[in-house]
Design a protein around this motif. Sequence first.
Motif, PDB file in Angstrom:
ATOM      1  N   GLU A 131       0.831  -1.201   0.000  1.00 43.39           N
ATOM      2  CA  GLU A 131       0.000   0.000   0.000  1.00 43.39           C
ATOM      3  C   GLU A 131       0.869   1.256   0.000  1.00 43.39           C
ATOM      4  OE1 GLU A 131      -2.578  -0.251   3.340  1.00 43.39           O
ATOM      5  OE2 GLU A 131      -3.796  -1.878   2.503  1.00 43.39           O
ATOM      6  N   ARG A 132       1.941   1.226   0.792  1.00 40.25           N
ATOM      7  CA  ARG A 132       2.864   2.360   0.813  1.00 40.25           C
ATOM      8  C   ARG A 132       3.526   2.556  -0.543  1.00 40.25           C
ATOM      9  NH1 ARG A 132       6.897   1.966   5.758  1.00 40.25           N
ATOM     10  NH2 ARG A 132       7.635   3.857   4.710  1.00 40.25           N
ATOM     11  N   MET A 133       3.882   1.435  -1.174  1.00 39.68           N
ATOM     12  CA  MET A 133       4.528   1.502  -2.480  1.00 39.68           C
ATOM     13  C   MET A 133       3.567   2.113  -3.512  1.00 39.68           C
ATOM     14  SD  MET A 133       6.401  -1.590  -4.549  1.00 39.68           S
ATOM     15  CE  MET A 133       4.879  -2.443  -4.982  1.00 39.68           C
ATOM     16  N   GLU A 134       2.298   1.710  -3.453  1.00 42.98           N
ATOM     17  CA  GLU A 134       1.325   2.243  -4.412  1.00 42.98           C
ATOM     18  C   GLU A 134       1.079   3.721  -4.149  1.00 42.98           C
ATOM     19  OE1 GLU A 134      -3.245   1.405  -5.962  1.00 42.98           O
ATOM     20  OE2 GLU A 134      -2.224  -0.056  -4.697  1.00 42.98           O
ATOM     21  N   LEU A 135       1.007   4.098  -2.862  1.00 47.19           N
ATOM     22  CA  LEU A 135       0.804   5.507  -2.531  1.00 47.19           C
ATOM     23  C   LEU A 135       1.996   6.346  -2.993  1.00 47.19           C
ATOM     24  CD1 LEU A 135      -0.835   7.709  -1.143  1.00 47.19           C
ATOM     25  CD2 LEU A 135       0.268   7.105   1.016  1.00 47.19           C
ATOM     26  N   GLU A 164       3.938   5.652  -5.429  1.00 46.73           N
ATOM     27  CA  GLU A 164       3.873   5.726  -6.889  1.00 46.73           C
ATOM     28  C   GLU A 164       2.862   6.776  -7.332  1.00 46.73           C
ATOM     29  OE1 GLU A 164       4.807   4.234 -10.869  1.00 46.73           O
ATOM     30  OE2 GLU A 164       5.784   4.591  -8.961  1.00 46.73           O
ATOM     31  N   GLN A 165       1.732   6.848  -6.629  1.00 45.04           N
ATOM     32  CA  GLN A 165       0.723   7.859  -6.948  1.00 45.04           C
ATOM     33  C   GLN A 165       1.300   9.263  -6.765  1.00 45.04           C
ATOM     34  OE1 GLN A 165      -2.406   6.720  -4.262  1.00 45.04           O
ATOM     35  NE2 GLN A 165      -3.528   5.595  -5.823  1.00 45.04           N
ATOM     36  N   VAL A 166       2.006   9.458  -5.658  1.00 40.44           N
ATOM     37  CA  VAL A 166       2.601  10.769  -5.391  1.00 40.44           C
ATOM     38  C   VAL A 166       3.638  11.112  -6.458  1.00 40.44           C
ATOM     39  CG1 VAL A 166       4.048  12.074  -3.779  1.00 40.44           C
ATOM     40  CG2 VAL A 166       2.178  10.652  -2.915  1.00 40.44           C
ATOM     41  N   ARG A 167       4.484  10.121  -6.814  1.00 39.63           N
ATOM     42  CA  ARG A 167       5.519  10.357  -7.829  1.00 39.63           C
ATOM     43  C   ARG A 167       4.890  10.754  -9.155  1.00 39.63           C
ATOM     44  NH1 ARG A 167       7.744   8.029 -12.162  1.00 39.63           N
ATOM     45  NH2 ARG A 167       6.269   6.308 -12.084  1.00 39.63           N
ATOM     46  N   LEU A 168       3.882   9.991  -9.588  1.00 38.59           N
ATOM     47  CA  LEU A 168       3.248  10.283 -10.872  1.00 38.59           C
ATOM     48  C   LEU A 168       2.539  11.637 -10.834  1.00 38.59           C
ATOM     49  CD1 LEU A 168       1.858   6.800 -11.928  1.00 38.59           C
ATOM     50  CD2 LEU A 168       3.527   8.163 -13.155  1.00 38.59           C
ATOM     51  N   ALA A 169       1.895  11.933  -9.708  1.00 34.66           N
ATOM     52  CA  ALA A 169       1.199  13.215  -9.600  1.00 34.66           C
ATOM     53  C   ALA A 169       2.174  14.376  -9.725  1.00 34.66           C
ATOM     54  CB  ALA A 169       0.442  13.290  -8.276  1.00 34.66           C
ATOM     55  N   GLN A 170       3.319  14.271  -9.042  1.00 35.00           N
ATOM     56  CA  GLN A 170       4.314  15.342  -9.114  1.00 35.00           C
ATOM     57  C   GLN A 170       4.884  15.488 -10.521  1.00 35.00           C
ATOM     58  OE1 GLN A 170       7.017  14.027  -6.057  1.00 35.00           O
ATOM     59  NE2 GLN A 170       6.042  15.251  -4.468  1.00 35.00           N
ATOM     60  N   GLN A 171       5.219  14.349 -11.133  1.00 33.98           N
ATOM     61  CA  GLN A 171       5.828  14.413 -12.463  1.00 33.98           C
ATOM     62  C   GLN A 171       4.838  14.898 -13.509  1.00 33.98           C
ATOM     63  OE1 GLN A 171       7.966  10.910 -13.627  1.00 33.98           O
ATOM     64  NE2 GLN A 171       9.287  10.942 -11.827  1.00 33.98           N
ATOM     65  N   THR A 172       3.577  14.446 -13.407  1.00 30.63           N
ATOM     66  CA  THR A 172       2.590  14.904 -14.390  1.00 30.63           C
ATOM     67  C   THR A 172       2.327  16.398 -14.244  1.00 30.63           C
ATOM     68  OG1 THR A 172       0.815  14.163 -12.890  1.00 30.63           O
ATOM     69  CG2 THR A 172       1.431  12.682 -14.659  1.00 30.63           C
ATOM     70  N   ARG A 173       2.344  16.900 -13.002  1.00 28.06           N
ATOM     71  CA  ARG A 173       2.179  18.355 -12.817  1.00 28.06           C
ATOM     72  C   ARG A 173       3.313  19.115 -13.495  1.00 28.06           C
ATOM     73  NH1 ARG A 173       0.409  17.296  -7.484  1.00 28.06           N
ATOM     74  NH2 ARG A 173       2.521  17.649  -6.699  1.00 28.06           N
ATOM     75  N   ALA A 198       6.113  -7.289 -23.026  1.00 28.73           N
ATOM     76  CA  ALA A 198       4.666  -7.433 -22.914  1.00 28.73           C
ATOM     77  C   ALA A 198       4.256  -7.821 -21.502  1.00 28.73           C
ATOM     78  CB  ALA A 198       4.166  -8.481 -23.902  1.00 28.73           C
ATOM     79  N   SER A 199       5.215  -8.261 -20.687  1.00 33.35           N
ATOM     80  CA  SER A 199       4.881  -8.727 -19.344  1.00 33.35           C
ATOM     81  C   SER A 199       4.856  -7.611 -18.318  1.00 33.35           C
ATOM     82  CB  SER A 199       5.881  -9.805 -18.896  1.00 33.35           C
ATOM     83  OG  SER A 199       7.181  -9.259 -18.780  1.00 33.35           O
ATOM     84  N   GLN A 200       5.409  -6.444 -18.658  1.00 27.92           N
ATOM     85  CA  GLN A 200       5.411  -5.331 -17.709  1.00 27.92           C
ATOM     86  C   GLN A 200       4.047  -4.648 -17.735  1.00 27.92           C
ATOM     87  OE1 GLN A 200       8.529  -2.469 -18.308  1.00 27.92           O
ATOM     88  NE2 GLN A 200       7.986  -1.249 -16.515  1.00 27.92           N
ATOM     89  N   ARG A 201       3.241  -4.926 -16.748  1.00 26.88           N
ATOM     90  CA  ARG A 201       1.853  -4.481 -16.718  1.00 26.88           C
ATOM     91  C   ARG A 201       1.758  -2.975 -16.473  1.00 26.88           C
ATOM     92  NH1 ARG A 201      -2.035  -3.925 -12.661  1.00 26.88           N
ATOM     93  NH2 ARG A 201      -0.437  -4.447 -11.111  1.00 26.88           N
ATOM     94  N   TRP A 202       0.797  -2.352 -17.119  1.00 27.36           N
ATOM     95  CA  TRP A 202       0.484  -0.956 -16.825  1.00 27.36           C
ATOM     96  C   TRP A 202      -0.376  -0.950 -15.574  1.00 27.36           C
ATOM     97  CZ3 TRP A 202       2.921   2.504 -19.913  1.00 27.36           C
ATOM     98  CH2 TRP A 202       3.341   2.069 -21.171  1.00 27.36           C
ATOM     99  N   THR A 203       0.095  -0.324 -14.510  1.00 28.81           N
ATOM    100  CA  THR A 203      -0.617  -0.369 -13.239  1.00 28.81           C
ATOM    101  C   THR A 203      -1.842   0.539 -13.271  1.00 28.81           C
ATOM    102  OG1 THR A 203       0.613   1.462 -12.249  1.00 28.81           O
ATOM    103  CG2 THR A 203       1.582  -0.758 -12.071  1.00 28.81           C
ATOM    104  N   ASP A 204      -2.764   0.294 -12.319  1.00 27.74           N
ATOM    105  CA  ASP A 204      -3.953   1.140 -12.215  1.00 27.74           C
ATOM    106  C   ASP A 204      -3.565   2.586 -11.936  1.00 27.74           C
ATOM    107  OD1 ASP A 204      -5.544  -1.063 -12.653  1.00 27.74           O
ATOM    108  OD2 ASP A 204      -5.911  -1.449 -10.517  1.00 27.74           O
ATOM    109  N   VAL A 205      -2.523   2.774 -11.154  1.00 21.41           N
ATOM    110  CA  VAL A 205      -2.047   4.135 -10.859  1.00 21.41           C
ATOM    111  C   VAL A 205      -1.589   4.821 -12.143  1.00 21.41           C
ATOM    112  CG1 VAL A 205      -0.320   5.485  -9.609  1.00 21.41           C
ATOM    113  CG2 VAL A 205      -1.380   3.507  -8.510  1.00 21.41           C
ATOM    114  N   GLU A 206      -0.862   4.093 -12.983  1.00 22.31           N
ATOM    115  CA  GLU A 206      -0.388   4.658 -14.249  1.00 22.31           C
ATOM    116  C   GLU A 206      -1.559   4.963 -15.187  1.00 22.31           C
ATOM    117  OE1 GLU A 206       4.054   2.722 -14.774  1.00 22.31           O
ATOM    118  OE2 GLU A 206       2.315   1.512 -15.314  1.00 22.31           O
ATOM    119  N   LEU A 207      -2.562   4.083 -15.201  1.00 27.23           N
ATOM    120  CA  LEU A 207      -3.720   4.314 -16.073  1.00 27.23           C
ATOM    121  C   LEU A 207      -4.450   5.586 -15.667  1.00 27.23           C
ATOM    122  CD1 LEU A 207      -5.186   0.697 -16.442  1.00 27.23           C
ATOM    123  CD2 LEU A 207      -3.494   1.847 -17.863  1.00 27.23           C
TER     124      LEU A 207
END
Length: 581
Positions: free
Chosen positions: A173-177, A179-188, A321-330
């Motif tokens: 859960e911490r890892m997913e959170l 990742e969410q923070v990282r993606l949010a910062q980078q997308t901003r 093809a095995s590296q899944r796109w995570t829900d956070v990335e989607l």
Amino acid sequence: MDEVTERQHGPGRLRLDESTREHLEVLAEGAAALAEFSLAAISIRDADELEVVAAYGPGVSEAIVGRRLPVALLEAELAHSDEWGPWRFVPHDRETPEIAEYGYVSDDVVVDSPNAWHPRDLLAAPLLDDDGELVGVLSVDVPLDGLRPGKLQRELLEKCAVVTRRAALVALERMELAEQVRLAQQTRDIIRKALGEPTLALVLEASRSAIARCFDAFGMWLTTFDAQGGTSTSWYAEGAETDPLLDEVESGAALLAQRCWAEQRVAAFSRAQPDAVGLPPDEFDQLMRYLERMGIGSVLLVPLGAGTECLGFLSLTRISASQRWTDVELDAALDIGHDLGIAVANARQVDQLRRIDSYRTELVNTLAHELRNPLFTVAANLEMLEDSELEPFDQKMVTSASRGVARLSSVLEDLLTMARVADPHAVLEAEPVNLLEVLAIVEEECGSVAATKEVDFVVHPPSEPFLVSGSPDELVRMVCNLSGNAVKYTDAGGRVDVRLTRAGDEVVVAVQDTGIGISEDDQRQLFQEFFRSTNPDALERPGTGLGLAIVERIARRHSGRVELSSRAGEGTTVSVTLPLV
């Protein structure tokens, strides 16, 4: 130890912050101590593979952390295991040849006992989430006593698996959170850069490499739709020198993007995920064969849009093809689709405004030049009439007509100047310009007009020359417009001062008058083309409403800025700041 890992291929793909990784390493050490084993490892699931993220034991961490193992291979191995509560035990004699290639074998010496632990024995506890899905594996190796666990040790192992499962779920859960923070910062950051660019080419240049890095993608291509139904495509891949030909797939991808935007979703697809695209099997097969020829195994298609209109699509690509796109990335990708869509819409509008501005400039140029010739003819004939012997009334009419022609000529000159300095395609042929020389010309041109109006016109030349880079004619026109305006709106007995002052690596040209001043409402519109003051006193004085607009455009062409300070009835100061050479 037949560790749940893949052969060593360098660092793993899972992104773990340092705190989470240290937490998992402590868990591995605790599991080994609690279960009375020398070695322990924790693997976390990433799509169809497991990656070793933490290990405990002499030399084990350096050897196996980052290794990956297909989940299907582990499940096949555990299918013929012995169940010890949450643990699965596979004796070395049941080991399959496939799993043997992935194992880590300890160098510890086997004890001489019928119940001795064999180096190729496997003891692993699948870690399941609340829905029963496999999220990771805990494995141990080399019992401290060298023997296979008995009843008492198995009870300890069961407690160990329960504790590790709970802690591993918290770590995930911490890892997913994180990742969410990282993606949010980078997308901003990405969108901030993209929205600040005025053209589509610069939007792509500012964002494409950052987007690829943000989503751990091998490359990307971005296709935008124009208002006429055409498309524009930009491809990016780290180290790629030539763009691939995307014609074979672009039309199908465009249709998919339209559908995804209408449904507000993204489409992640690979050979293993044909349903995500929604294409007929033959079209999907053609698409994948084309992508595979380019070395692409997985694609994330992101629609770009604003409002109800789909403006294009972004395709992110991965080799595996095995590296899944995570829900956070989607989720992050869909947000980028919205924000990049706004950037594309803005760039499209700016481009349209540029085309309109170019058309307007061309139209003004054409009209002004077409009017010049007949106006010259009228002026010449009026001059001949003025030299003739006319009755007083006729002479008065000719003089009035001459004033009208002169005013019209002034308007045409302003229009031509405005068209030239506002033309986005007009290149400024810059050269070093001494502003002292500019002031001398302005004093000569405006001083006589000021004297006629009984206005004191005072130029304050500095003791040193100030050099700027630009067009001498345009800079003279700029300061003349400022000075002429000041004289025009200053009554007899008033004063106009022109000064040059240095401000760091810039020079300030300031024109100050004691004239009628400008109201706050009028100040907000002063630099708009054809704007005339609402002050009745100002409207009685002739003008085209282009003087200050020309000043602002010339200043901008010379990397400068204009500032104005005024109060109605108390005078005005207009300053132009320019960079020094």
